[in-house]
Design a protein around this motif. Sequence first.
Motif, PDB file in Angstrom:
ATOM      1  N   ILE A   1       0.727  -1.154  -0.034  1.00 12.82           N
ATOM      2  CA  ILE A   1      -0.021  -0.139   0.031  1.00 12.82           C
ATOM      3  C   ILE A   1       0.919   1.336   0.150  1.00 12.82           C
ATOM      4  CG2 ILE A   1      -1.460   1.283   1.427  1.00 12.82           C
ATOM      5  CD1 ILE A   1      -2.901  -1.431   2.277  1.00 12.82           C
ATOM      6  N   VAL A   2       1.898   1.190   0.750  1.00 13.37           N
ATOM      7  CA  VAL A   2       2.980   2.456   0.684  1.00 13.37           C
ATOM      8  C   VAL A   2       3.509   2.593  -0.493  1.00 13.37           C
ATOM      9  CG1 VAL A   2       5.064   3.147   1.702  1.00 13.37           C
ATOM     10  CG2 VAL A   2       3.232   2.302   3.336  1.00 13.37           C
ATOM     11  N   VAL A   3       3.805   1.664  -1.053  1.00 10.02           N
ATOM     12  CA  VAL A   3       4.421   1.930  -2.549  1.00 10.02           C
ATOM     13  C   VAL A   3       3.528   2.798  -3.357  1.00 10.02           C
ATOM     14  CG1 VAL A   3       5.424   0.621  -4.549  1.00 10.02           C
ATOM     15  CG2 VAL A   3       6.271  -0.032  -2.324  1.00 10.02           C
ATOM     16  N   VAL A   4       2.393   2.135  -3.308  1.00 10.79           N
ATOM     17  CA  VAL A   4       1.407   2.687  -4.501  1.00 10.79           C
ATOM     18  C   VAL A   4       1.047   4.449  -3.826  1.00 10.79           C
ATOM     19  CG1 VAL A   4      -1.135   2.720  -4.889  1.00 10.79           C
ATOM     20  CG2 VAL A   4       0.091   0.747  -4.946  1.00 10.79           C
TER      21      VAL A   4
ATOM     22  N   VAL B   1       1.492   8.039  -5.751  1.00 10.94           N
ATOM     23  CA  VAL B   1       0.187   8.967  -6.039  1.00 10.94           C
ATOM     24  C   VAL B   1       0.480  10.157  -5.321  1.00 10.94           C
ATOM     25  CG1 VAL B   1      -2.080   9.237  -5.492  1.00 10.94           C
ATOM     26  CG2 VAL B   1      -1.258   6.857  -6.191  1.00 10.94           C
ATOM     27  N   LEU B   2       0.828  10.249  -4.030  1.00  8.23           N
ATOM     28  CA  LEU B   2       1.128  11.190  -3.139  1.00  8.23           C
ATOM     29  C   LEU B   2       2.277  12.104  -3.010  1.00  8.23           C
ATOM     30  CD1 LEU B   2      -0.677   9.807   0.150  1.00  8.23           C
ATOM     31  CD2 LEU B   2      -1.703  11.107  -1.714  1.00  8.23           C
ATOM     32  N   ILE B   3       3.464  11.688  -3.845  1.00 12.96           N
ATOM     33  CA  ILE B   3       4.621  12.262  -3.701  1.00 12.96           C
ATOM     34  C   ILE B   3       4.750  13.916  -3.957  1.00 12.96           C
ATOM     35  CG2 ILE B   3       5.865  11.584  -5.735  1.00 12.96           C
ATOM     36  CD1 ILE B   3       7.492  11.581  -2.373  1.00 12.96           C
ATOM     37  N   SER B   4       3.907  13.942  -5.057  1.00 15.34           N
ATOM     38  CA  SER B   4       3.770  15.512  -5.488  1.00 15.34           C
ATOM     39  C   SER B   4       2.698  16.157  -4.917  1.00 15.34           C
ATOM     40  CB  SER B   4       3.765  15.301  -7.082  1.00 15.34           C
ATOM     41  OG  SER B   4       2.513  14.712  -7.453  1.00 15.34           O
ATOM     42  N   THR B   5       2.058  15.702  -3.904  1.00 16.77           N
ATOM     43  CA  THR B   5       0.926  16.527  -3.428  1.00 16.77           C
ATOM     44  C   THR B   5       1.089  17.041  -1.783  1.00 16.77           C
ATOM     45  OG1 THR B   5      -0.107  14.576  -2.218  1.00 16.77           O
ATOM     46  CG2 THR B   5      -0.734  14.931  -4.576  1.00 16.77           C
ATOM     47  N   ASN B   6       0.141  17.778  -1.184  1.00 14.96           N
ATOM     48  CA  ASN B   6       0.618  18.369   0.089  1.00 14.96           C
ATOM     49  C   ASN B   6       0.303  17.160   1.132  1.00 14.96           C
ATOM     50  OD1 ASN B   6       1.375  20.660  -0.453  1.00 14.96           O
ATOM     51  ND2 ASN B   6      -0.725  21.663  -0.592  1.00 14.96           N
ATOM     52  N   TRP B   7      -0.391  15.923   0.454  1.00 13.58           N
ATOM     53  CA  TRP B   7      -0.715  14.975   1.462  1.00 13.58           C
ATOM     54  C   TRP B   7       0.521  13.992   1.777  1.00 13.58           C
ATOM     55  CZ3 TRP B   7      -5.125  14.705   3.691  1.00 13.58           C
ATOM     56  CH2 TRP B   7      -6.322  15.359   3.063  1.00 13.58           C
ATOM     57  N   ALA B   8       1.713  14.217   1.461  1.00 19.31           N
ATOM     58  CA  ALA B   8       2.887  13.440   1.542  1.00 19.31           C
ATOM     59  C   ALA B   8       3.384  13.348   2.913  1.00 19.31           C
ATOM     60  CB  ALA B   8       3.950  13.809   0.571  1.00 19.31           C
ATOM     61  N   THR B   9       3.246  14.595   3.510  1.00 21.83           N
ATOM     62  CA  THR B   9       3.641  14.609   5.012  1.00 21.83           C
ATOM     63  C   THR B   9       2.461  13.786   5.786  1.00 21.83           C
ATOM     64  OG1 THR B   9       4.525  16.874   4.460  1.00 21.83           O
ATOM     65  CG2 THR B   9       4.248  16.238   6.880  1.00 21.83           C
ATOM     66  N   SER B  10       1.330  14.041   5.781  1.00 22.91           N
ATOM     67  CA  SER B  10       0.331  13.448   6.419  1.00 22.91           C
ATOM     68  C   SER B  10       0.681  11.958   5.971  1.00 22.91           C
ATOM     69  CB  SER B  10      -0.978  13.858   5.967  1.00 22.91           C
ATOM     70  OG  SER B  10      -1.083  15.217   6.245  1.00 22.91           O
TER      71      SER B  10
END
Length: 193
Positions: A37-40, A44-53
Motif C-alpha cells: 500500500i505504501v509503494v502505491v 500517488v502522493l509524492i507530489s501533493t501536500n498529502w505526502a507529509t500526512s
Amino acid sequence: MPAEVPTPTATPLSETGALIVVVSRRLFFAVMGLAAIVVVAVVVLISTNWATSAAVILSGTIGGFIGLQRRLKELTVEDLRVLANSWVQICLPPLIGGVLAMLLYVILLSGMISSPLFPHFAADPSTREGCEAPHFRILLCHHGADFGEYAKLVVWSFVAGFSEHFVTDIIGRFEGEAAKNVGATDDSPKPPQ
C-alpha cells in the motif's frame, strides 16, 4: 574413532511459543500488505501536500506493528489466542498507532507543545492553492523548515504508534489543564506554569 555426535531433537513448542509464531506470521503478512500500500501511496502522493500526512500515518502504523511485536512475550495465552484468531485484532494496534500519530501531528502544528526535541512548522508560501480559505486543508500547507524537522516528525510519529500511552498522556495533561481553567475569567489568577 571419533565420538558420536548426538543428533538434535526438536522439542515441541509450548502453547505460548506456538501462538507467538502464529501471531508473528500474521504480523509479517500485515506488514507486507502495508508495504504494498505504501509503494502505491508514495507514487500517488509524492507530489501533493498529502505526502507529509502519509509519512506521519505510515510512521505511526509501523510503530504500532513493532510495539505489538515487542509486547508479544508479555501477553497472556488468552490474549495470544485472540491475536492468533483475528486479523482485526492484529491490525487494530497499528491502525490506532497511525491515528495517534496524526493526532500528535495536529497537536504539534497547533503549537500546544513545543521543545527543541519536537519539530517546528511554518506556512509554505509556495503552496497557495486552497491555503487562503480557513478550512481543514490549511493544515496541509505547513511544512518543516528543513530535513531535520521532518526527521523529528517521523521519529515522534513512530513513538506515537509504538507507545499508545505517549499521546493519550499528552491529551490527559491538556484535559487536566483545561479543567483547571474552566470558569476562570481573565481577572482571576492563573495557575503557575
